[in-house]
Design a protein around this motif. Structure first.
Motif, short mmCIF file in Angstrom:
data_model
loop_
_atom_site.label_atom_id
_atom_site.label_comp_id
_atom_site.label_asym_id
_atom_site.label_seq_id
_atom_site.Cartn_x
_atom_site.Cartn_y
_atom_site.Cartn_z
N SER A 45 0.82 -1.20 0.00
CA SER A 45 0.00 0.00 0.00
C SER A 45 0.86 1.26 0.00
N ALA A 46 0.22 2.35 -0.45
CA ALA A 46 0.81 3.68 -0.37
C ALA A 46 -0.31 4.64 -0.04
N GLY A 47 -0.04 5.60 0.83
CA GLY A 47 -1.11 6.49 1.23
C GLY A 47 -0.62 7.86 1.64
N LEU A 48 -1.59 8.75 1.84
CA LEU A 48 -1.33 10.11 2.31
C LEU A 48 -2.34 10.45 3.38
N SER A 49 -1.83 11.10 4.44
CA SER A 49 -2.73 11.64 5.47
C SER A 49 -2.50 13.13 5.53
N PHE A 50 -3.59 13.88 5.59
CA PHE A 50 -3.54 15.34 5.69
C PHE A 50 -4.06 15.73 7.07
N TRP A 51 -3.16 16.19 7.95
CA TRP A 51 -3.54 16.48 9.33
C TRP A 51 -4.16 17.86 9.44
N PHE A 52 -5.46 17.86 9.84
CA PHE A 52 -6.14 19.13 10.10
C PHE A 52 -5.70 19.69 11.44
N THR A 53 -5.59 18.80 12.43
CA THR A 53 -5.14 19.16 13.76
C THR A 53 -4.16 18.07 14.19
N ASP A 54 -3.73 18.13 15.44
CA ASP A 54 -2.84 17.09 15.95
C ASP A 54 -3.54 15.74 16.04
N ASN A 55 -4.88 15.74 16.01
CA ASN A 55 -5.58 14.50 16.28
C ASN A 55 -6.54 14.04 15.18
N VAL A 56 -6.70 14.83 14.13
CA VAL A 56 -7.64 14.45 13.07
C VAL A 56 -6.95 14.62 11.72
N ALA A 57 -7.09 13.60 10.86
CA ALA A 57 -6.49 13.67 9.53
C ALA A 57 -7.42 13.07 8.50
N LEU A 58 -7.34 13.57 7.27
CA LEU A 58 -7.98 12.97 6.11
C LEU A 58 -6.98 11.97 5.55
N SER A 59 -7.42 10.71 5.42
CA SER A 59 -6.52 9.65 5.00
C SER A 59 -6.94 9.08 3.66
N LEU A 60 -6.01 9.02 2.70
CA LEU A 60 -6.22 8.42 1.38
C LEU A 60 -5.23 7.28 1.21
N GLN A 61 -5.70 6.15 0.65
CA GLN A 61 -4.81 4.99 0.53
C GLN A 61 -5.18 4.15 -0.68
N SER A 62 -4.15 3.61 -1.34
CA SER A 62 -4.36 2.67 -2.44
C SER A 62 -3.55 1.41 -2.13
N THR A 63 -4.26 0.23 -2.21
CA THR A 63 -3.62 -1.03 -1.85
C THR A 63 -3.76 -2.02 -2.98
N TYR A 64 -2.63 -2.63 -3.35
CA TYR A 64 -2.67 -3.72 -4.32
C TYR A 64 -2.72 -5.03 -3.56
N LYS A 65 -3.68 -5.91 -3.94
CA LYS A 65 -3.85 -7.20 -3.27
C LYS A 65 -3.61 -8.33 -4.28
N HIS A 66 -2.58 -9.11 -4.00
CA HIS A 66 -2.25 -10.25 -4.86
C HIS A 66 -2.81 -11.51 -4.21
N ALA A 67 -3.69 -12.23 -4.92
CA ALA A 67 -4.36 -13.41 -4.38
C ALA A 67 -3.50 -14.65 -4.53
N PHE A 68 -3.56 -15.53 -3.54
CA PHE A 68 -2.81 -16.79 -3.55
C PHE A 68 -3.70 -17.97 -4.01
N LYS A 69 -4.67 -17.70 -4.85
CA LYS A 69 -5.59 -18.75 -5.30
C LYS A 69 -5.93 -18.48 -6.76
N ASP A 70 -5.84 -19.51 -7.59
CA ASP A 70 -6.04 -19.30 -9.02
C ASP A 70 -7.43 -18.75 -9.33
N GLU A 71 -8.43 -19.21 -8.56
CA GLU A 71 -9.79 -18.78 -8.85
C GLU A 71 -10.04 -17.32 -8.45
N ALA A 72 -9.18 -16.80 -7.59
CA ALA A 72 -9.35 -15.41 -7.15
C ALA A 72 -8.60 -14.48 -8.10
N PHE A 73 -8.90 -13.19 -7.97
CA PHE A 73 -8.31 -12.22 -8.89
C PHE A 73 -7.55 -11.15 -8.10
#
Length: 473
Positions: free
Chosen positions: A150-178
């Motif tokens: 995964s790779a992501g970005l968080s934008f901190w509005f304050t010390d305790n709240v952030a907008l979080s964006l993330q993109s994750t690649y998932k590689h399946a260990f099963k032929d039938e899965a994608f």
């Protein structure tokens, strides 16, 4: 699904009003709430998928988005910028690449180790991160394990709240899965601040995290209440002044008590806070005569002259016996005494061409020793002289030996050796003519003088003696 959405919305409202801080070792917990999108298109070459990263941002045609809160995560700070995050998500799959499906259910449980790059950006509001982990994904009734990156970005509005964006690649260990991408967006809330000393100030902002303190001093105490917190107070248990790092100045001399050798008496900085009442340069605490000026080498007391001879006791080698300045305060033989010594020395006889003292001269030498004993601080000089009979070198050596013989005799009679010097001058200092037997007899003599006279002669004649002797040869 409807109840899940309400639960997540309630959680969002509660956490929005929580007093939390930016995630770190002091505030290790984070909860994330948001939406997710599943995209199976840009993951390969086989239909219905496209090539790697083809139309990666084509949300309209390929992204499966559930229009509700569909992802929740819990993160725990591990240390050194690392966070472990566990996440659960739900979705409905109606777009399988370029094909359409009949809303297959999608569930995923994932665990990820994330590394925050925020510190590289000086802990600002932008917080990029990368991660690796794994999970398990169900598409309807079929499930498969996945390896996630995964790779992501968080934008901190304050010390305790952030907008979080993330993109994750998932590689399946099963032929039938994608393999597929899962994108997410949401809010992240940080909480769990640590307050070790329980003073209401989180350790992150507490300059004294293990000692209860006050907010105005960033969590540090001020034990003596002088307005200087203990960790900056050189005298934390005694009220003092800010300009003296919290230490008092009891005598008001401008020197704080810890540096003041006389804290209860006003003094000067020159003497480390001590006074110098008599102005002699010796502070009172080291002055044995604080009200009477005297030099430092005499502990602040004036020097005495007990015997009144004009030589101060410090320089007087005979402080209780009047003497002369020339003899360092000790009495010295008068000219009459020196004359008397030489009258005796004239009677000292030696064997012919020898340095052996004749026995009939011993009485005169004993009288000389008795006189010298009266002046125990005087150094006497014994001079040996010859007539001109014989060679210069022979006469010089004989005179030296005869003077030395007299010195040795006097030492044997109790005169300290360090008070006697001797020297021979050969035929170089006649007192009568060497042309007559009477004159030559007078020139064969031993004389006694004070050593200071010898020293004066040595200094003035050091380079002249050899020349003089050479001229008389």
């Amino acid at each position: 699904m409807k109840h899940l959405s309400r639960f997540l919305l309630a959680s969002l409202l509660v956490l929005s009003f929580s007093a939390v801080q930016a995630q770190d070792e002091n505030n290790p917990w984070a909860i994330g709430i948001g939406v997710n999108a599943v995209d199976l298109y840009p993951t390969g070459e086989d239909a219905p998928a496209g090539g790697w990263f083809d139309q990666y941002f084509n949300a309209a045609d390929h992204w499966n988005i559930l229009p509700a809160v569909s992802r929740i995560s819990v993160g725990r700070y591990i240390g050194s910028g690392l966070v472990f995050e566990a996440a659960g998500s739900v979705n409905q799959i109606s777009k399988f690449g370029e094909e359409s499906l009949n809303d297959l259910s999608y569930y995923a449980l994932d665990g990820t180790i994330k590394y925050s790059l925020r510190a590289l950006l000086n802990d600002g509001w932008l917080d990029p991160n990368i991660g690796i982990g794994g999970g398990y994904t169900w598409l309807d009734s079929e499930g498969a394990a996945t390896l996630n990156g995964s790779a992501g970005l968080s934008f901190w509005f304050t010390d305790n709240v952030a907008l979080s964006l993330q993109s994750t690649y998932k590689h399946a260990f099963k032929d039938e899965a994608f393999p597929h991408f899962q994108h997410s967006a949401g809010l992240k809330f940080i909480f769990g601040g640590m307050d070790t000393d329980g003073d209401g100030i989180y350790d992150k902002d507490d300059e004294c995290p293990e000692t209860p303190g006050l907010p105005e001093f960033n969590g540090c105490p001020d034990s003596d209440g002088d307005g200087v917190p203990d960790h900056l107070d050189a005298c934390p248990n005694t009220p003092g002044m800010i300009e003296f790092d919290g230490c008092p100045d009891t005598d008001g001399d401008g020197i704080p008590d810890p540096q003041d050798e006389c804290p209860n008496e006003a003094g000067t900085a020159e003497f480390n806070g001590c006074p110098d009442s008599d102005g002699d340069g010796v502070p009172d605490n080291k002055d044995e005569c604080p009200n009477e000026a005297g030099p430092a080498e005499n502990n602040g007391c004036p020097y005495e002259d007990r015997d009144g001879d004009g030589v101060l006791d410090k320089d007087d080698e005979c402080p209780d016996t009047p003497g002369t300045v020339e003899n360092n305060g000790c009495p010295e033989p008068t000219a009459e005494v020196v004359s008397e010594l030489n009258e005796y020395s004239k009677t000292v006889l030696f064997d012919l061409n020898k340095a052996t003292i004749r026995s009939e001269s011993e009485e005169a030498l004993e009288s000389i020793a008795d006189i010298m004993a009266e002046y125990d601080n005087t150094v006497f000089h014994i001079e040996g002289h010859t007539d001109s009979t014989g060679s210069d070198q022979y006469n010089l050596q004989l005179s030296k030996e005869r003077a030395a013989s007299v010195r040795e005799f006097l030492v044997s009679k109790g005169v300290p050796a360090n008070r006697l010097t001797s020297e021979g001058y050969g035929e170089s200092r006649p007192i009568a003519s060497n042309n007559t037997s009477q004159g030559r007899q007078e020139n064969r003599r031993v004389e006694i003088s004070l050593d200071k006279d010898k020293e004066m002669r040595d200094r003035s004649n050091e380079t002249q003696t050899d020349t003089t002797r050479t001229g008389n040869n």
